[in-house]
Design an enzyme around this catalytic site. Structure first.
Site, PDB file in Angstrom:
ATOM      1  N   HIS A  80     -83.972 139.913 -25.444  1.00  0.00           N
ATOM      2  CA  HIS A  80     -85.472 139.468 -25.763  1.00  0.00           C
ATOM      3  C   HIS A  80     -85.693 138.703 -24.630  1.00  0.00           C
ATOM      4  CE1 HIS A  80     -82.566 136.610 -27.305  1.00  0.00           C
ATOM      5  NE2 HIS A  80     -83.218 135.738 -27.051  1.00  0.00           N
ATOM      6  N   CYS A 119     -78.252 144.311 -36.051  1.00  0.00           N
ATOM      7  CA  CYS A 119     -78.549 142.763 -35.565  1.00  0.00           C
ATOM      8  C   CYS A 119     -79.773 142.468 -36.202  1.00  0.00           C
ATOM      9  CB  CYS A 119     -78.470 142.648 -34.214  1.00  0.00           C
ATOM     10  SG  CYS A 119     -79.925 143.022 -33.264  1.00  0.00           S
ATOM     11  N   CYS A 154     -82.998 144.058 -34.635  1.00  0.00           N
ATOM     12  CA  CYS A 154     -83.239 145.189 -35.398  1.00  0.00           C
ATOM     13  C   CYS A 154     -83.764 145.335 -36.582  1.00  0.00           C
ATOM     14  CB  CYS A 154     -81.733 145.890 -35.185  1.00  0.00           C
ATOM     15  SG  CYS A 154     -81.343 146.371 -33.834  1.00  0.00           S
ATOM     16  N   HIS A 198     -79.526 140.797 -29.019  1.00  0.00           N
ATOM     17  CA  HIS A 198     -80.583 141.859 -28.794  1.00  0.00           C
ATOM     18  C   HIS A 198     -81.405 141.342 -27.389  1.00  0.00           C
ATOM     19  CE1 HIS A 198     -83.290 145.219 -30.722  1.00  0.00           C
ATOM     20  NE2 HIS A 198     -83.942 144.649 -29.530  1.00  0.00           N
ATOM     21  N   GLY A 225     -76.869 130.983 -22.231  1.00  0.00           N
ATOM     22  CA  GLY A 225     -77.398 130.376 -23.660  1.00  0.00           C
ATOM     23  C   GLY A 225     -77.913 131.599 -24.514  1.00  0.00           C
ATOM     24  N   ASN A 237     -82.441 134.968 -21.718  1.00  0.00           N
ATOM     25  CA  ASN A 237     -81.214 134.492 -21.517  1.00  0.00           C
ATOM     26  C   ASN A 237     -80.234 135.401 -21.681  1.00  0.00           C
ATOM     27  OD1 ASN A 237     -81.992 131.584 -21.606  1.00  0.00           O
ATOM     28  ND2 ASN A 237     -82.564 131.648 -23.844  1.00  0.00           N
TER      29      ASN A 237
HETATM   30  P1  5GP Z   1     -81.835 133.041 -27.412  1.00  0.00           P
HETATM   31  O1  5GP Z   1     -81.266 131.602 -27.347  1.00  0.00           O
HETATM   32  O2  5GP Z   1     -81.011 134.013 -27.935  1.00  0.00           O
HETATM   33  O3  5GP Z   1     -82.551 133.287 -25.980  1.00  0.00           O
HETATM   34  O4  5GP Z   1     -83.289 132.916 -28.512  1.00  0.00           O
HETATM   35  C1  5GP Z   1     -83.188 133.415 -29.668  1.00  0.00           C
HETATM   36  C2  5GP Z   1     -84.411 132.947 -30.393  1.00  0.00           C
HETATM   37  O5  5GP Z   1     -84.564 133.863 -31.464  1.00  0.00           O
HETATM   38  C3  5GP Z   1     -84.307 131.668 -30.600  1.00  0.00           C
HETATM   39  O6  5GP Z   1     -85.549 130.880 -29.961  1.00  0.00           O
HETATM   40  C4  5GP Z   1     -84.821 131.451 -32.148  1.00  0.00           C
HETATM   41  O7  5GP Z   1     -85.624 130.585 -32.500  1.00  0.00           O
HETATM   42  C5  5GP Z   1     -85.367 132.777 -32.539  1.00  0.00           C
HETATM   43  N1  5GP Z   1     -85.120 133.319 -33.580  1.00  0.00           N
HETATM   44  C6  5GP Z   1     -83.798 133.584 -34.211  1.00  0.00           C
HETATM   45  N2  5GP Z   1     -83.838 134.405 -35.434  1.00  0.00           N
HETATM   46  C7  5GP Z   1     -85.037 134.482 -35.700  1.00  0.00           C
HETATM   47  C8  5GP Z   1     -85.671 135.027 -36.844  1.00  0.00           C
HETATM   48  O8  5GP Z   1     -85.282 135.511 -37.727  1.00  0.00           O
HETATM   49  N3  5GP Z   1     -87.135 135.228 -36.592  1.00  0.00           N
HETATM   50  C9  5GP Z   1     -87.724 134.881 -35.529  1.00  0.00           C
HETATM   51  N4  5GP Z   1     -89.175 135.075 -35.552  1.00  0.00           N
HETATM   52  N5  5GP Z   1     -86.989 134.301 -34.483  1.00  0.00           N
HETATM   53  C10 5GP Z   1     -85.773 134.090 -34.526  1.00  0.00           C
HETATM   54 ZN    ZN Z   2     -80.518 144.832 -32.435  1.00  0.00          ZN
END
Ligand code: 5GP
Ligand code: ZN
Length: 116
Positions: A99, A3, A6, A97, A92, A86
């Site tokens: 976080h 992903c 990862c 992965h 959302g 989330n």
């Molecule tokens: P989620 O909506 O899944 O809780 O948040 C995913 C977060 O990952 C979003 O705030 C988005 O801006 C961030 N994000 C997505 N792709 C990347 C990336 O390639 N690099 C970084 N630094 N952040 C990312």
């Molecule tokens: Zn992963």
């Protein structure tokens, strides 16, 4: 196929690192919504909190300890911050992965769900 987070862990995709140890990586969100917007992830892939087995839950305590370290180092420990995890579709979650978002550097509005 690994992903996107990862790929950040193994260096295939670059990131702006804030903290790293053998189990956890923290880096700046690519699309920050607050002056500080840091993502903290376990290096081991779990889709979400629901997928972490009970015997591996100590990683969550470790992540929270890392969040404290980051808050102290970046200097937003006194004024405060918000931690968001989330989970799944209704939560959302876009990146599958687990976080934790750390949002800091401004007074945050209430969540939608908290509004009457
Ligand atoms: P989620 O909506 O899944 O809780 O948040 C995913 C977060 O990952 C979003 O705030 C988005 O801006 C961030 N994000 C997505 N792709 C990347 C990336 O390639 N690099 C970084 N630094 N952040 C990312
Ligand atoms: Zn992963």
């Amino acid at each position: 196929m690994s992903c996107i987070f990862c790929k950040i862990v193994n260096g295939e995709i670059p990131s702006s690192k804030v903290y790293e140890d053998d189990k956890v990586l923290a880096f700046n969100d690519i699309n920050p919504v607050t002056p500080y917007h840091i993502l903290v992830i376990p290096k081991k892939h779990y889709d979400s909190i629901i997928d972490i087995p009970e015997k591996e839950m100590e990683i969550i305590a470790h992540i929270h300890n890392v969040i404290n370290k980051i808050a102290n180092k970046e200097g937003f420990d006194k004024k405060g911050f918000r931690i968001i995890n989330n989970c799944g579709e209704d939560g959302g979650q876009e990146v599958k992965h687990i976080h934790y978002h750390i949002l800091a550097g401004k007074k945050l509005p209430l969540y939608e769900a908290e509004k009457k």
